[in-house]
Design a protein around this motif. Structure first.
Motif, PDB file in Angstrom:
ATOM      1  N   GLY A  74      43.150  30.984  51.357  1.00  0.00           N
ATOM      2  CA  GLY A  74      42.574  31.944  52.290  1.00  0.00           C
ATOM      3  C   GLY A  74      41.505  32.824  51.687  1.00  0.00           C
ATOM      4  N   GLU A  75      40.982  32.442  50.536  1.00  0.00           N
ATOM      5  CA  GLU A  75      39.929  33.212  49.894  1.00  0.00           C
ATOM      6  C   GLU A  75      38.579  32.526  50.129  1.00  0.00           C
ATOM      7  OE1 GLU A  75      40.368  36.073  48.447  1.00  0.00           O
ATOM      8  OE2 GLU A  75      42.578  36.091  48.371  1.00  0.00           O
ATOM      9  N   ARG A  76      37.516  33.293  49.985  1.00  0.00           N
ATOM     10  CA  ARG A  76      36.185  32.750  50.267  1.00  0.00           C
ATOM     11  C   ARG A  76      35.896  31.526  49.415  1.00  0.00           C
ATOM     12  NH1 ARG A  76      30.962  33.938  48.281  1.00  0.00           N
ATOM     13  NH2 ARG A  76      31.822  35.533  46.907  1.00  0.00           N
ATOM     14  N   ARG A  77      36.288  31.562  48.130  1.00  0.00           N
ATOM     15  CA  ARG A  77      36.025  30.428  47.255  1.00  0.00           C
ATOM     16  C   ARG A  77      37.255  29.549  47.028  1.00  0.00           C
ATOM     17  NH1 ARG A  77      31.881  32.556  42.460  1.00  0.00           N
ATOM     18  NH2 ARG A  77      30.160  33.127  43.863  1.00  0.00           N
ATOM     19  N   ILE A  78      38.381  29.921  47.610  1.00  0.00           N
ATOM     20  CA  ILE A  78      39.579  29.067  47.588  1.00  0.00           C
ATOM     21  C   ILE A  78      40.184  29.118  49.000  1.00  0.00           C
ATOM     22  CG2 ILE A  78      41.754  28.513  46.447  1.00  0.00           C
ATOM     23  CD1 ILE A  78      40.941  30.072  44.057  1.00  0.00           C
ATOM     24  N   PRO A  79      39.559  28.450  49.952  1.00  0.00           N
ATOM     25  CA  PRO A  79      40.071  28.518  51.331  1.00  0.00           C
ATOM     26  C   PRO A  79      41.400  27.789  51.519  1.00  0.00           C
ATOM     27  CG  PRO A  79      38.227  26.983  51.180  1.00  0.00           C
ATOM     28  CD  PRO A  79      38.313  27.671  49.855  1.00  0.00           C
ATOM     29  N   ASP A  80      41.585  26.686  50.812  1.00  0.00           N
ATOM     30  CA  ASP A  80      42.802  25.898  50.930  1.00  0.00           C
ATOM     31  C   ASP A  80      43.697  26.153  49.719  1.00  0.00           C
ATOM     32  OD1 ASP A  80      41.839  24.666  53.295  1.00  0.00           O
ATOM     33  OD2 ASP A  80      40.623  23.312  52.055  1.00  0.00           O
ATOM     34  N   PRO A  81      45.010  25.933  49.861  1.00  0.00           N
ATOM     35  CA  PRO A  81      45.934  26.251  48.758  1.00  0.00           C
ATOM     36  C   PRO A  81      45.603  25.512  47.464  1.00  0.00           C
ATOM     37  CG  PRO A  81      47.151  25.895  50.798  1.00  0.00           C
ATOM     38  CD  PRO A  81      45.727  25.483  51.068  1.00  0.00           C
ATOM     39  N   VAL A  82      45.524  26.285  46.379  1.00  0.00           N
ATOM     40  CA  VAL A  82      45.275  25.743  45.046  1.00  0.00           C
ATOM     41  C   VAL A  82      46.174  26.477  44.060  1.00  0.00           C
ATOM     42  CG1 VAL A  82      43.609  25.539  43.149  1.00  0.00           C
ATOM     43  CG2 VAL A  82      42.871  25.092  45.493  1.00  0.00           C
ATOM     44  N   ASP A  83      46.844  25.731  43.188  1.00  0.00           N
ATOM     45  CA  ASP A  83      47.628  26.351  42.123  1.00  0.00           C
ATOM     46  C   ASP A  83      46.678  26.785  41.008  1.00  0.00           C
ATOM     47  OD1 ASP A  83      50.023  25.907  43.439  1.00  0.00           O
ATOM     48  OD2 ASP A  83      50.335  23.955  42.487  1.00  0.00           O
ATOM     49  N   VAL A  84      46.578  28.095  40.815  1.00  0.00           N
ATOM     50  CA  VAL A  84      45.748  28.639  39.741  1.00  0.00           C
ATOM     51  C   VAL A  84      46.666  28.841  38.537  1.00  0.00           C
ATOM     52  CG1 VAL A  84      44.301  30.562  39.009  1.00  0.00           C
ATOM     53  CG2 VAL A  84      44.160  29.715  41.362  1.00  0.00           C
ATOM     54  N   VAL A  85      46.479  28.015  37.508  1.00  0.00           N
ATOM     55  CA  VAL A  85      47.416  27.936  36.386  1.00  0.00           C
ATOM     56  C   VAL A  85      46.707  28.310  35.086  1.00  0.00           C
ATOM     57  CG1 VAL A  85      49.061  26.487  35.151  1.00  0.00           C
ATOM     58  CG2 VAL A  85      48.615  26.063  37.589  1.00  0.00           C
ATOM     59  N   SER A  86      47.146  29.383  34.467  1.00  0.00           N
ATOM     60  CA  SER A  86      46.637  29.788  33.156  1.00  0.00           C
ATOM     61  C   SER A  86      47.640  29.388  32.082  1.00  0.00           C
ATOM     62  CB  SER A  86      46.408  31.301  33.111  1.00  0.00           C
ATOM     63  OG  SER A  86      45.430  31.698  34.060  1.00  0.00           O
ATOM     64  N   VAL A  87      47.157  29.287  30.853  1.00  0.00           N
ATOM     65  CA  VAL A  87      48.011  28.956  29.712  1.00  0.00           C
ATOM     66  C   VAL A  87      47.953  30.127  28.736  1.00  0.00           C
ATOM     67  CG1 VAL A  87      48.560  27.251  27.948  1.00  0.00           C
ATOM     68  CG2 VAL A  87      47.280  26.554  29.990  1.00  0.00           C
ATOM     69  N   ILE A  88      49.123  30.644  28.358  1.00  0.00           N
ATOM     70  CA  ILE A  88      49.152  31.722  27.374  1.00  0.00           C
ATOM     71  C   ILE A  88      50.097  31.361  26.229  1.00  0.00           C
ATOM     72  CG2 ILE A  88      48.620  33.452  29.129  1.00  0.00           C
ATOM     73  CD1 ILE A  88      51.523  34.418  28.938  1.00  0.00           C
ATOM     74  N   ALA A  89      49.791  31.903  25.060  1.00  0.00           N
ATOM     75  CA  ALA A  89      50.636  31.716  23.879  1.00  0.00           C
ATOM     76  C   ALA A  89      50.788  33.077  23.216  1.00  0.00           C
ATOM     77  CB  ALA A  89      50.008  30.717  22.920  1.00  0.00           C
ATOM     78  N   ILE A  90      52.033  33.478  22.978  1.00  0.00           N
ATOM     79  CA  ILE A  90      52.307  34.812  22.447  1.00  0.00           C
ATOM     80  C   ILE A  90      52.868  34.708  21.039  1.00  0.00           C
ATOM     81  CG2 ILE A  90      53.631  36.939  22.749  1.00  0.00           C
ATOM     82  CD1 ILE A  90      53.677  36.313  25.764  1.00  0.00           C
ATOM     83  N   GLN A  91      52.214  35.385  20.121  1.00  0.00           N
ATOM     84  CA  GLN A  91      52.681  35.535  18.743  1.00  0.00           C
ATOM     85  C   GLN A  91      53.345  36.905  18.644  1.00  0.00           C
ATOM     86  OE1 GLN A  91      49.537  35.162  15.853  1.00  0.00           O
ATOM     87  NE2 GLN A  91      50.839  35.746  14.131  1.00  0.00           N
TER      88      GLN A  91
END
Length: 429
Positions: A74-91
């Protein structure tokens, strides 16, 4: 390891290899292919996750590697459902594990049409360079231990609306993590400007002035006490500037007193929006023909964000700047909290702050008081005052200077300078 040794350990060849791998996925558009093992953002983020796991294996499992995601629609640049997936690593830090500093880059790439999820979009500089820098920082810094924690982050959804940063910032708040510095690396590999200037010895650091979360009452206080150029993000930028002078050969920092480039945005902004100090670190001269462009040759001009346009030695130099900054920030004691100042209609100025207790303070040696003329860009005077919570600068009139306090570790690691009052607060313990 000494900070100089950390910086010297950075490998331009490893950064080049990582950028080349990210480019090989064809496109990393937020809405691109997720099932393929070789193409699209799904393959890219799995490779980043696996690379962090390999780095962790080399340090005996010292990294907590995870995906942080949310479905956006529902966003202007993501009108259709998209999984926005980030990768993090914690030390994790050894004495203050919930206090974190972050180095981040963006996974996604784009061409001229921001909605084009299929065309080849190498994103070599924008922003495989930032992700490669974060991976290299993890390789170097996981060979050491620090008091506080370091998060290495590959954030998604930047080109579609800074979603990955917002999602990770929200997740950090839910987990109770105290993120006190975000180094957003967005384009750290270009030295040739659209204006013909070539510069491999300067980096820009963008930082917001007043905090985005400032309340009306805090604004009223700031009006009478100052702090317009002393937000935590701005003092983080000063810290990075000083770090370049101390630890990174042939690199000068240009502090830009603006949230980001004129009218533009980056992934430090959602962290700022959540009240977390953060800056953007990047090249000084940009080639707009190499950003957000379809790959083509037009009127003899080459367009496209391709691997051949990246200067890997420069990317390594800016990665070294991040590494030196992270090592000091994570190695420092808890940043001064509850800093207050008094001295109106008096000949001297008094600063007060609170002191952490327990394991958090294991590496605390003492505090340093700073001051500068109000129009000076960098802190010019300082005095180490020991392990105290109050100090008076005799015969230094409060009206003529800005003041701050830093915490100092036994090994010399030091926090950024904290300006008194809400305008400069990095948050509590």
């Amino acid at each position: 390891m000494d900070v100089h040794d950390h910086v010297a350990a950075v490998s331009a060849a490893r950064i080049e290899s990582d950028i080349a791998t990210l480019v090989s996925f064809g496109t990393r558009h937020t809405a691109s292919e997720t099932e393929s093992e070789t193409q699209g953002i799904g393959a890219a983020r799995r490779w980043i996750h696996d690379e962090f796991q390999r780095i962790s294996a080399d340090c005996g499992g010292c990294l907590e590697v995870m995906y942080v995601s949310e479905t956006i629609s529902g966003e202007r640049r993501i009108p259709d459902p998209v999984d926005v997936v980030s990768v993090i690593a914690i030390q994790r830090g050894v004495s203050d594990p919930d206090r974190m500093v972050v180095m981040a880059g963006d996974i996604d790439s784009r061409v001229s049409d921001v909605m084009d999820a299929t065309s080849i979009s190498p994103g070599a500089n924008d922003n495989a360079s930032g992700v490669a820098g974060a991976l290299e920082a993890a390789r170097v810094l996981t060979q050491d231990q620090f008091a506080g924690s370091i998060m290495y982050a590959a954030l998604a959804g930047e080109e579609q609306g800074l979603f990955g940063g917002r999602i990770v910032a929200d997740y950090a708040l839910e987990q109770g993590w105290r993120i006190q510095a975000v180094l957003n690396n967005d384009m750290i590999g270009n030295i040739s400007g659209i204006n013909g200037v070539i510069d491999n010895s300067t980096a820009r650091v963008f930082s917001e002035g007043t905090r985005a979360t400032e309340t009306p009452e805090e604004a009223r206080i700031r009006r009478f006490t100052g702090g317009e150029v002393d937000s935590p993000s701005r003092n983080l930028a000063r810290f990075i500037d000083r770090t370049a002078d101390q630890y990174v050969p042939n690199l000068d920092v240009m502090m830009v007193y603006r949230l980001d480039r004129f009218g533009r945005g980056g992934h430090h902004r959602p962290f700022n929006d959540a009240g977390m100090p953060g800056v953007r670190i990047m090249e000084t001269y940009e080639d707009y023909n190499r950003q957000h462009q379809d790959i083509r040759v037009e009127d003899g001009i080459e367009y496209g964000d391709v691997l051949e346009a990246v200067d890997f030695d420069y990317a390594a130099k800016l990665t070294g700047l991040n590494i030196a900054t992270l090592a000091q920030l994570a190695g420092a004691p808890p940043f001064p909290a509850d800093v207050t100042i008094s001295g109106a209609v008096q000949p001297s100025t008094t600063l007060n702050w609170s002191r952490p207790e327990g394991a958090q303070a294991d590496n605390l040696m003492g505090y340093r008081v700073y001051w500068r003329l109000t129009d000076a860009p960098q802190w010019t005077h300082n005095r180490y005052v020991g392990d105290v919570t109050e100090f008076t600068l005799e015969n230094i009139v409060i009206d003529n200077y800005y003041f701050g306090v830093s915490s100092v570790a036994a090994d010399g690691s030091e926090s950024p300078v904290v300006f008194p009052g809400p305008a400069g607060s990095f948050g509590g313990y």
